[in-house]
Design an enzyme around this catalytic site. Structure first.
Site, PDB file in Angstrom:
ATOM      1  N   HIS A  73      -7.169  -4.730  10.461  1.00 61.02           N
ATOM      2  CA  HIS A  73      -6.989  -4.593   9.013  1.00 61.02           C
ATOM      3  C   HIS A  73      -5.648  -5.149   8.545  1.00 61.02           C
ATOM      4  O   HIS A  73      -4.674  -5.153   9.293  1.00 61.02           O
ATOM      5  CB  HIS A  73      -7.189  -3.140   8.544  1.00 61.02           C
ATOM      6  CG  HIS A  73      -6.110  -2.173   8.916  1.00 61.02           C
ATOM      7  ND1 HIS A  73      -6.337  -1.081   9.725  1.00 61.02           N
ATOM      8  CD2 HIS A  73      -4.804  -2.103   8.579  1.00 61.02           C
ATOM      9  CE1 HIS A  73      -5.214  -0.392   9.863  1.00 61.02           C
ATOM     10  NE2 HIS A  73      -4.259  -0.996   9.179  1.00 61.02           N
ATOM     11  N   ASP A  89      -7.510  -2.478  14.462  1.00 65.42           N
ATOM     12  CA  ASP A  89      -8.891  -2.863  14.130  1.00 65.42           C
ATOM     13  C   ASP A  89      -8.935  -4.124  13.264  1.00 65.42           C
ATOM     14  O   ASP A  89      -9.967  -4.458  12.695  1.00 65.42           O
ATOM     15  CB  ASP A  89      -9.623  -1.699  13.432  1.00 65.42           C
ATOM     16  CG  ASP A  89      -8.919  -1.249  12.160  1.00 65.42           C
ATOM     17  OD1 ASP A  89      -7.933  -1.908  11.738  1.00 65.42           O
ATOM     18  OD2 ASP A  89      -9.350  -0.236  11.562  1.00 65.42           O
ATOM     19  N   ASP A 126       0.812  -1.216   0.000  1.00 62.95           N
ATOM     20  CA  ASP A 126       0.000   0.000   0.000  1.00 62.95           C
ATOM     21  C   ASP A 126       0.846   1.268   0.000  1.00 62.95           C
ATOM     22  O   ASP A 126       2.075   1.216   0.157  1.00 62.95           O
ATOM     23  CB  ASP A 126      -0.962  -0.002   1.203  1.00 62.95           C
ATOM     24  CG  ASP A 126      -0.292  -0.436   2.516  1.00 62.95           C
ATOM     25  OD1 ASP A 126       0.953  -0.456   2.566  1.00 62.95           O
ATOM     26  OD2 ASP A 126      -1.009  -0.744   3.475  1.00 62.95           O
ATOM     27  N   GLU A 165      -9.604  -1.619   5.464  1.00 60.39           N
ATOM     28  CA  GLU A 165     -10.275  -1.231   6.705  1.00 60.39           C
ATOM     29  C   GLU A 165     -11.538  -2.072   6.910  1.00 60.39           C
ATOM     30  O   GLU A 165     -12.036  -2.701   5.969  1.00 60.39           O
ATOM     31  CB  GLU A 165     -10.651   0.255   6.624  1.00 60.39           C
ATOM     32  CG  GLU A 165      -9.455   1.191   6.490  1.00 60.39           C
ATOM     33  CD  GLU A 165      -8.682   1.375   7.800  1.00 60.39           C
ATOM     34  OE1 GLU A 165      -8.627   0.436   8.619  1.00 60.39           O
ATOM     35  OE2 GLU A 165      -8.120   2.475   7.993  1.00 60.39           O
TER      36      GLU A 165
HETATM   37  C1  GLP Z   1      -0.683   0.479   8.507  1.00 53.58           C
HETATM   38  C2  GLP Z   1      -0.264  -0.395   7.342  1.00 53.58           C
HETATM   39  C3  GLP Z   1      -0.431  -1.861   7.662  1.00 53.58           C
HETATM   40  C4  GLP Z   1       0.237  -2.169   8.994  1.00 53.58           C
HETATM   41  C5  GLP Z   1      -0.392  -1.341  10.082  1.00 53.58           C
HETATM   42  C6  GLP Z   1       0.198  -1.607  11.464  1.00 53.58           C
HETATM   43  O1  GLP Z   1      -2.053   0.604   8.602  1.00 53.58           O
HETATM   44  N1  GLP Z   1      -1.010  -0.094   6.159  1.00 53.58           N
HETATM   45  O2  GLP Z   1       0.135  -2.646   6.626  1.00 53.58           O
HETATM   46  O3  GLP Z   1       0.103  -3.544   9.278  1.00 53.58           O
HETATM   47  O4  GLP Z   1      -0.172   0.035   9.753  1.00 53.58           O
HETATM   48  O5  GLP Z   1       1.371  -0.876  11.648  1.00 53.58           O
HETATM   49  P1  GLP Z   1       2.388  -1.086  12.831  1.00 53.58           P
HETATM   50  O6  GLP Z   1       3.230  -2.271  12.448  1.00 53.58           O
HETATM   51  O7  GLP Z   1       3.201   0.175  12.871  1.00 53.58           O
HETATM   52  O8  GLP Z   1       1.604  -1.341  14.054  1.00 53.58           O
END
Ligand code: GLP
Length: 260
Positions: free
Chosen positions: A138, A136, A67, A143
């Site tokens: 995702h 949440d 993404d 989402e």
């Molecule tokens: C973002 C990314 C996800 C990732 C999430 C959690 O939303 N798009 O791919 O898994 O953050 O991030 P973190 O690893 O910093 O908790």
């Protein structure tokens, strides 16, 4: 689904990096799906170390990231392209032209997203997709409410995700509201998924994803439909799992089989 629970984030990162490295050496032209966020950082450090030790060659590897924020270019320190350059690509021998991160400045997003999907197919499909998880539940930026058959597209971020990710942006008002993301359907087509999560703030999402019902309200739960998923978490992220002792028994069986 194989669930591996390690003592802490460091041990879990080493374990996940080993799983990736073991897969990479089986196929030189490996197609690797990559993720951003703070969770994969220790894994990328371990992969860089293995590369520096001469144990990992990325010269024929192709990568696809999940993404990117809409509106951010590669020079923006908050863009996922910038993050990937700094945390991994600049430190390994992957050819720059083999690295794919969605372009947050695409002009025609519908066409661009279709092209991204086509590029994955033309590369032979993703062999292994690394995934983090949002609080949440995702995956990528799918989402709650995202179709479990969704493809790469634009997604509006929830206020929870915007709040969580604002720590990188110096304020909620600076976080883009839109992102390009691979869809849940895109992720389900990968050959193998490796889901990683550390810390107690992910424990609820992890229990819903692994032991809850399959629902678009927790898009990581769709991984229960994928034929080859390994989950690597630390003890804190596994805190709410009910079947921990069974997961440990499965790991013991793996150890016995591997030692024979
Ligand atoms: C973002 C990314 C996800 C990732 C999430 C959690 O939303 N798009 O791919 O898994 O953050 O991030 P973190 O690893 O910093 O908790």
């Amino acid at each position: 689904m194989r669930v591996i629970i390690e003592k802490d984030a460091q041990a879990a990162s080493e374990r996940a990096a080993k799983l990736i490295a073991d897969s990479l050496v089986t196929k030189p032209d490996f197609v690797l799906g990559l993720a951003t966020g703070s969770t994969p950082l220790g894994i990328y450090e371990a992969l860089i170390r293995k590369h520096n030790d001469g144990k990992l060659d990325f010269s024929n590897v192709t990568s696809f990231n999940l993404d990117e924020y809409v509106g951010l270019g590669p020079a923006d320190p908050n863009s996922y392209r910038y993050f990937m350059q700094e945390s991994l690509f600049n430190h390994i021998n992957i050819p720059p032209e083999n690295t794919n991160v969605p372009d947050g400045r695409a002009l025609d997003f519908a066409t661009y997203c279709q092209q991204y999907e086509r590029k994955i197919v033309e590369a032979g499909g993703i062999d292994l997709q690394l995934l983090g998880i949002g609080r949440d539940g995702h995956i990528a930026f799918n989402e709650p409410g995202s179709s479990l058959g969704s493809r790469t597209r634009l997604k509006t971020l929830t206020s929870e995700t915007i709040r969580d990710n604002s720590r990188f942006f110096g304020g909620i008002e600076n976080v883009p509201r839109l992102a390009i993301t691979m869809g849940v359907g895109t992720i389900l087509e990968t050959r193998k998924c490796l889901l990683v999560a550390f810390g107690e703030n992910k424990a609820h999402a992890i229990s819903q994803a692994i032991e809850g019902a399959v629902t678009a309200q927790v898009t990581a739960s769709a991984l229960q439909l994928h034929p080859d998923v390994t989950v690597v978490i630390d003890e804190d992220a596994g805190r709410h799992l009910k079947r921990k002792s069974y997961y440990a028994e499965v790991e013991e069986s793996h150890r016995l089989l591997e030692s024979n």
